[in-house]
Scaffold this motif. Structure first.
Motif, PDB file in Angstrom:
ATOM      1  N   PRO A 162       0.861  -1.187   0.000  1.00 40.97           N
ATOM      2  CA  PRO A 162       0.000   0.000   0.000  1.00 40.97           C
ATOM      3  C   PRO A 162       0.901   1.242   0.000  1.00 40.97           C
ATOM      4  O   PRO A 162       1.900   1.283   0.744  1.00 40.97           O
ATOM      5  CB  PRO A 162      -0.770  -0.133   1.313  1.00 40.97           C
ATOM      6  N   ALA A 163       0.572   2.235  -0.831  1.00 43.28           N
ATOM      7  CA  ALA A 163       1.463   3.384  -1.023  1.00 43.28           C
ATOM      8  C   ALA A 163       1.799   4.071   0.301  1.00 43.28           C
ATOM      9  O   ALA A 163       2.941   4.495   0.519  1.00 43.28           O
ATOM     10  CB  ALA A 163       0.818   4.370  -1.989  1.00 43.28           C
ATOM     11  N   GLU A 164       0.788   4.139   1.176  1.00 43.91           N
ATOM     12  CA  GLU A 164       0.995   4.797   2.472  1.00 43.91           C
ATOM     13  C   GLU A 164       2.074   4.068   3.270  1.00 43.91           C
ATOM     14  O   GLU A 164       2.974   4.681   3.859  1.00 43.91           O
ATOM     15  CB  GLU A 164      -0.336   4.782   3.244  1.00 43.91           C
ATOM     16  N   LYS A 165       1.984   2.732   3.253  1.00 44.35           N
ATOM     17  CA  LYS A 165       2.940   1.914   4.006  1.00 44.35           C
ATOM     18  C   LYS A 165       4.335   2.034   3.388  1.00 44.35           C
ATOM     19  O   LYS A 165       5.340   2.131   4.110  1.00 44.35           O
ATOM     20  CB  LYS A 165       2.475   0.451   3.990  1.00 44.35           C
ATOM     21  N   ALA A 166       4.395   2.004   2.051  1.00 45.46           N
ATOM     22  CA  ALA A 166       5.687   2.116   1.361  1.00 45.46           C
ATOM     23  C   ALA A 166       6.343   3.454   1.688  1.00 45.46           C
ATOM     24  O   ALA A 166       7.551   3.519   1.936  1.00 45.46           O
ATOM     25  CB  ALA A 166       5.482   1.973  -0.144  1.00 45.46           C
ATOM     26  N   ARG A 167       5.544   4.518   1.723  1.00 46.05           N
ATOM     27  CA  ARG A 167       6.077   5.837   2.051  1.00 46.05           C
ATOM     28  C   ARG A 167       6.588   5.871   3.480  1.00 46.05           C
ATOM     29  O   ARG A 167       7.656   6.407   3.774  1.00 46.05           O
ATOM     30  CB  ARG A 167       4.986   6.893   1.883  1.00 46.05           C
ATOM     31  N   GLY A 168       5.816   5.251   4.372  1.00 46.68           N
ATOM     32  CA  GLY A 168       6.218   5.184   5.782  1.00 46.68           C
ATOM     33  C   GLY A 168       7.543   4.447   5.936  1.00 46.68           C
ATOM     34  O   GLY A 168       8.441   4.897   6.658  1.00 46.68           O
ATOM     35  N   MET A 169       7.669   3.321   5.229  1.00 43.61           N
ATOM     36  CA  MET A 169       8.905   2.537   5.289  1.00 43.61           C
ATOM     37  C   MET A 169      10.068   3.337   4.720  1.00 43.61           C
ATOM     38  O   MET A 169      11.191   3.290   5.242  1.00 43.61           O
ATOM     39  CB  MET A 169       8.758   1.231   4.499  1.00 43.61           C
ATOM     40  N   ALA A 170       9.802   4.045   3.625  1.00 38.77           N
ATOM     41  CA  ALA A 170      10.858   4.854   2.989  1.00 38.77           C
ATOM     42  C   ALA A 170      11.325   5.949   3.949  1.00 38.77           C
ATOM     43  O   ALA A 170      12.531   6.152   4.132  1.00 38.77           O
ATOM     44  CB  ALA A 170      10.339   5.463   1.689  1.00 38.77           C
ATOM     45  N   ASN A 171      10.372   6.614   4.584  1.00 43.51           N
ATOM     46  CA  ASN A 171      10.728   7.673   5.546  1.00 43.51           C
ATOM     47  C   ASN A 171      11.544   7.113   6.705  1.00 43.51           C
ATOM     48  O   ASN A 171      12.519   7.708   7.157  1.00 43.51           O
ATOM     49  CB  ASN A 171       9.463   8.349   6.095  1.00 43.51           C
ATOM     50  N   LEU A 172      11.127   5.931   7.165  1.00 46.41           N
ATOM     51  CA  LEU A 172      11.816   5.283   8.284  1.00 46.41           C
ATOM     52  C   LEU A 172      13.255   4.916   7.897  1.00 46.41           C
ATOM     53  O   LEU A 172      14.196   5.131   8.669  1.00 46.41           O
ATOM     54  CB  LEU A 172      11.036   4.019   8.672  1.00 46.41           C
ATOM     55  N   ALA A 173      13.406   4.373   6.680  1.00 48.25           N
ATOM     56  CA  ALA A 173      14.741   3.957   6.219  1.00 48.25           C
ATOM     57  C   ALA A 173      15.658   5.169   6.066  1.00 48.25           C
ATOM     58  O   ALA A 173      16.817   5.139   6.483  1.00 48.25           O
ATOM     59  CB  ALA A 173      14.613   3.210   4.896  1.00 48.25           C
ATOM     60  N   VAL A 174      15.114   6.233   5.494  1.00 46.36           N
ATOM     61  CA  VAL A 174      15.912   7.449   5.300  1.00 46.36           C
ATOM     62  C   VAL A 174      16.305   8.033   6.666  1.00 46.36           C
ATOM     63  O   VAL A 174      17.456   8.417   6.890  1.00 46.36           O
ATOM     64  CB  VAL A 174      15.113   8.486   4.468  1.00 46.36           C
ATOM     65  N   PHE A 175      15.354   8.039   7.576  1.00 45.11           N
ATOM     66  CA  PHE A 175      15.626   8.544   8.932  1.00 45.11           C
ATOM     67  C   PHE A 175      16.729   7.721   9.600  1.00 45.11           C
ATOM     68  O   PHE A 175      17.671   8.259  10.181  1.00 45.11           O
ATOM     69  CB  PHE A 175      14.332   8.475   9.771  1.00 45.11           C
ATOM     70  N   ALA A 176      16.604   6.380   9.467  1.00 45.86           N
ATOM     71  CA  ALA A 176      17.607   5.490  10.085  1.00 45.86           C
ATOM     72  C   ALA A 176      18.987   5.737   9.484  1.00 45.86           C
ATOM     73  O   ALA A 176      19.988   5.785  10.203  1.00 45.86           O
ATOM     74  CB  ALA A 176      17.192   4.029   9.899  1.00 45.86           C
ATOM     75  N   ALA A 177      19.043   5.904   8.163  1.00 46.43           N
ATOM     76  CA  ALA A 177      20.335   6.106   7.493  1.00 46.43           C
ATOM     77  C   ALA A 177      20.942   7.440   7.888  1.00 46.43           C
ATOM     78  O   ALA A 177      22.158   7.557   8.058  1.00 46.43           O
ATOM     79  CB  ALA A 177      20.149   6.042   5.982  1.00 46.43           C
ATOM     80  N   GLU A 178      20.095   8.453   8.044  1.00 52.93           N
ATOM     81  CA  GLU A 178      20.612   9.797   8.302  1.00 52.93           C
ATOM     82  C   GLU A 178      20.989  10.028   9.760  1.00 52.93           C
ATOM     83  O   GLU A 178      21.695  10.982  10.069  1.00 52.93           O
ATOM     84  CB  GLU A 178      19.578  10.839   7.847  1.00 52.93           C
ATOM     85  N   THR A 179      20.504   9.150  10.631  1.00 51.94           N
ATOM     86  CA  THR A 179      20.862   9.304  12.050  1.00 51.94           C
ATOM     87  C   THR A 179      21.813   8.211  12.515  1.00 51.94           C
ATOM     88  O   THR A 179      22.131   8.129  13.698  1.00 51.94           O
ATOM     89  CB  THR A 179      19.594   9.270  12.937  1.00 51.94           C
ATOM     90  N   ALA A 180      22.268   7.359  11.583  1.00 52.49           N
ATOM     91  CA  ALA A 180      23.147   6.242  11.958  1.00 52.49           C
ATOM     92  C   ALA A 180      24.508   6.780  12.384  1.00 52.49           C
ATOM     93  O   ALA A 180      25.056   7.678  11.753  1.00 52.49           O
ATOM     94  CB  ALA A 180      23.304   5.289  10.785  1.00 52.49           C
ATOM     95  N   SER A 181      25.039   6.197  13.463  1.00 55.10           N
ATOM     96  CA  SER A 181      26.374   6.618  13.906  1.00 55.10           C
ATOM     97  C   SER A 181      27.451   5.750  13.257  1.00 55.10           C
ATOM     98  O   SER A 181      28.580   6.165  13.104  1.00 55.10           O
ATOM     99  CB  SER A 181      26.481   6.529  15.421  1.00 55.10           C
ATOM    100  N   ILE A 182      27.076   4.526  12.868  1.00 63.97           N
ATOM    101  CA  ILE A 182      28.051   3.627  12.227  1.00 63.97           C
ATOM    102  C   ILE A 182      27.621   3.395  10.794  1.00 63.97           C
ATOM    103  O   ILE A 182      26.458   3.096  10.523  1.00 63.97           O
ATOM    104  CB  ILE A 182      28.102   2.263  12.949  1.00 63.97           C
ATOM    105  N   HIS A 183      28.548   3.536   9.880  1.00 60.76           N
ATOM    106  CA  HIS A 183      28.269   3.219   8.485  1.00 60.76           C
ATOM    107  C   HIS A 183      28.882   1.878   8.173  1.00 60.76           C
ATOM    108  O   HIS A 183      30.092   1.735   8.181  1.00 60.76           O
ATOM    109  CB  HIS A 183      28.854   4.292   7.560  1.00 60.76           C
ATOM    110  N   ARG A 184      28.047   0.887   7.910  1.00 62.78           N
ATOM    111  CA  ARG A 184      28.555  -0.467   7.698  1.00 62.78           C
ATOM    112  C   ARG A 184      29.128  -0.658   6.307  1.00 62.78           C
ATOM    113  O   ARG A 184      28.635  -1.468   5.534  1.00 62.78           O
ATOM    114  CB  ARG A 184      27.426  -1.478   7.916  1.00 62.78           C
ATOM    115  N   VAL A 185      30.092   0.128   5.931  1.00 66.43           N
ATOM    116  CA  VAL A 185      30.752  -0.107   4.641  1.00 66.43           C
ATOM    117  C   VAL A 185      32.252  -0.020   4.843  1.00 66.43           C
ATOM    118  O   VAL A 185      32.707   0.510   5.820  1.00 66.43           O
ATOM    119  CB  VAL A 185      30.325   0.897   3.559  1.00 66.43           C
TER     120      VAL A 185
END
Lengths: 509, 197
Positions: free
Chosen positions: A486-509
């Motif tokens: 569902p588009a709403e859920k996909a958007r929510g997941m996308a926002n969550l992923a972006v938030f997680a990436a932008e606040t991560a203290s460790i970059h696993r690369v």
């Protein structure tokens, strides 16, 4: 082993020459196999050339490989400085490579059987950006290799603030790291020979063997068909079994049993005595009969985990885990990945994922994707395929049996769509994402949202009309896609992923 | 219990409270994008036209009975390409937020990409001869995930592309300098103009 000793420029052991020659022969065969076997041309070439010329050619190739290996061996030097390993090598061009320990994501020690009496090992390490093993030291003393490994891990564990800017580790943490580095570690998993055999029978290696064997048999059959016609063996066998069909089925059956056994045995040899050991910040995997390998992975460098079951594996309940690390462009093209395989698991052992990385345990249940996945592929997808088939038949472009075969394939595709739908599933706790997928086999991709490199949301016309979207998370090791959310859920997941990436203290690369 | 377990925390995050990328107002691509895209895509149409017209002359295609349908197909292809390119130019857009770059493109499959600044390893601007003719520049952002994780933003005018590149490089430097991972919230307003204008 003293620090001074590792700081000096060192040479490979004389026996490393044998390894280099064998590796050269292996490379030559791998790169020229298609010339030898390709489409029967190789066989015809061999017939035309004769055995003596063939032998002379072989000796010539061997000599070239030997000379190249000798020069490489003679010029190869390595040493370790405070925070890096230096390697000098090259046949025509001199190359000096410096790899910082901070970049190392994977250290491997291998011991081919001919190194064992001399206690030599093959040491290699990988970095995220490299197309292949960044550094390979074949034939160095085990003690030296272990010192290198421990110094790389040790320096990384207690890296100073100037390197990563994270400050000195807390005393308790430093103590734990020191304990971890010194102790043998806790056993997390050991694969029994039976489990390895089951894994081998179900692995994709079977299909490689089948393809190779099928090709070899068809070539042999072609070459000796005239001889076979003269013999009455085949005819008498056909007579005994009643029909050629039965003989064919029996032959294929026997071939499959043989190949299953062979594939299983290869896995038992390759993963002999597989053990997975927990050493605090690192995970160590050891296995191998002919070549004992030890692979050390930093936990923080693991970017994804896949819990997978092949279609054959479903028959006897065999799973395996792929620990994924950052790949690169070249490897993506070649279809290879930086990964470590944990073979021979049962479903009941799935908690291993959570023991490898905290919070990565498989969830109890998965949410299904939207049912319109079925409606879309059954209506639009299959209709697009059906129209050309029906039109071609109507205009008499194709014979009737082709149209029927096309129709049959569409029926199979209908079932495949339903199977795909049943297997798709996702779960998330806000920090992790689990994506289940598969057709006949099954896999569960586990990724940490903080590791996401890029988030994509894709919608076609149909999905836009029904408020649906495909979510694609691009991770360092590849993409994870969840279709028809569902588009709403996909958007929510996308926002969550972006938030997680932008606040991560460790970059696993 | 391992040290990992002791240090591990998993506090819940309220998804509803997160900034929604969907609400970001996107800048449209440059006005020259449409003619550039039409001309660049027209090459394929011209190639198809060449095959269709020269095919029968060379003798390796014979479709005398189907001339009408082939002509109709070509006209259809031309109309389709033009409409899709026009729709794409209207839809294509990009935006900068405090911590990421958003890019949207596509007509049949509409794709929205969000690339966090923290994942960008380096940025470059490139332009081909045709793009230079129209004053366009593409912005390429490279990440650690390999080719599939890189992002190319097409349809920027040269000045904007340079500004965005500088801005992104500034963000990457800030990210590297701030070792705690809390990068300063640099406003995205270094670019002139309002996207909604």
């Amino acid at each position: 082993m003293s620090q001074e000793e590792t700081h000096d420029w060192q040479q490979l052991a004389p026996l490393a020459l044998l390894f280099l020659v064998l590796a050269g022969i292996q490379k030559f065969i791998r790169e020229n196999l298609f010339l030898i076997l390709g489409a029967g041309a190789g066989a015809a070439f061999l017939d035309w050339m004769g055995l003596r010329e063939l032998l002379l050619g072989g000796i010539g190739v061997l000599l070239i490989i030997l000379i190249v290996a000798l020069i490489y061996h003679r010029r190869f030097r390595f040493c370790m400085v405070d925070d890096a390993i230096l390697v000098r090598s090259g046949l025509i061009h001199r190359k000096e490579l410096r790899v910082r320990f901070a970049r190392v994501q994977n250290v491997q020690l291998g011991q081919p059987f001919y190194f064992r009496p001399f206690d030599l090992v093959r040491f290699s390490l990988e970095t995220p950006g490299a197309a292949q093993k960044e550094v390979e030291l074949p034939g160095i003393r085990r003690e030296l290799a272990e010192t290198l490994r421990d110094r790389i891990s040790g320096l990384r564990d207690a890296r100073p603030a100037s390197l990563d800017g994270e400050g000195e580790p807390a005393p308790a943490q430093a103590q734990a790291q020191a304990d971890g580095a010194n102790s043998a570690g806790a056993l997390m998993y050991r694969a029994s020979p039976g489990a390895l055999f089951r894994y081998g029978m179900a692995s994709n290696q079977l299909w490689v063997l089948l393809g190779f064997m099928g090709y070899l048999l068809s070539n042999l059959f072609q070459r000796f068909s005239e001889t076979l016609e003269d013999l009455t063996l085949v005819e008498s066998l056909i007579g005994t079994l009643g029909s050629g069909w039965m003989l064919g089925i029996l032959g294929v059956g026997l071939l499959m049993v043989f190949l299953l056994g062979l594939s299983g045995l290869i896995a038992v040899v390759r993963f002999h005595d597989f053990t997975l050991i927990d050493r605090q910040e690192r995970i160590v995997a050891r296995a191998g009969l002919l070549e004992t390998k030890e692979q050390t992975l930093r936990r923080e460098k693991i970017t994804g985990l896949t819990f997978r079951q092949t279609p054959l594996g479903r028959l006897w309940g065999s799973w395996f885990i792929k620990l994924r690390q950052t790949g690169n462009a070249e490897q993506e093209l070649a279809g290879q990945k930086h990964q470590l395989i944990v073979p021979g698991l049962r479903w009941s052992e799935r908690d291993l994922a959570g023991r490898i990385l905290d919070g990565w345990s498989l969830p109890e249940g998965f949410d299904r994707i939207h049912r319109r996945f079925l409606a879309f592929y059954w209506s639009r997808g299959l209709l697009i395929a059906l129209i050309p088939i029906a039109s071609a038949r109507w205009l008499s472009f194709v014979p009737e049996f082709v149209a029927w075969a096309g129709g049959g394939l569409l029926m199979v595709a209908t079932g495949a769509v339903a199977l795909r739908y049943r297997n798709w599933g996702l779960a998330s706790d806000g920090r992790m994402l689990w994506v289940r997928s598969g057709l006949l086999g099954r896999s569960v991709d586990i990724v940490e949202l903080a590791g996401v490199q890029q988030v994509r949301l894709v919608q076609n016309w149909y999905q836009r009309r029904h408020q649906l979207a495909d979510l694609e998370l691009v991770m360092p090791q590849g993409s994870v896609v969840v279709p028809f959310l569902p588009a709403e859920k996909a958007r929510g997941m996308a926002n969550l992923a972006v938030f997680a990436a932008e606040t991560a203290s460790i970059h696993r690369v | 219990m391992t040290e990992n377990t002791l240090n591990f925390s998993n506090d819940p995050v309220d998804p509803a409270g997160l900034p929604d990328f969907y609400e970001a107002t996107l800048y449209p691509v440059d006005d020259h994008w449409l003619p550039y895209a039409l001309i660049s895509r027209l090459w394929f149409f011209l190639a198809a036209l060449l095959v269709v017209t020269l095919g029968p002359a060379t003798g390796w295609i014979d479709y005398a009975m189907w001339t009408f349908w082939v002509a109709l197909g070509l006209v259809g292809l031309l109309i389709w390409t033009t409409v899709v390119t026009w729709m794409d130019a209207r839809f294509r857009g990009w935006a900068l937020r405090e911590h990421d770059l958003i890019y949207r493109a596509g007509v049949v499959w509409r794709r929205t990409v969000i690339l966090p600044f923290a994942r960008i390893q380096h940025v470059e601007t490139t332009s081909g001869p045709l793009e230079r003719l129209f004053g366009l520049t593409r912005l390429k952002c490279f990440t650690a995930g390999g080719m599939s994780a890189d992002l190319s933003v097409l349809g920027l005018d040269q000045e904007t592309a340079e500004q965005v590149r500088e801005y992104l490089l500034e963000q990457i430097r800030d990210d590297e300098a701030d070792t705690d991972g809390n990068r300063p919230a640099t406003p995205a307003a270094t670019l002139d103009g309002d996207p909604s204008e």
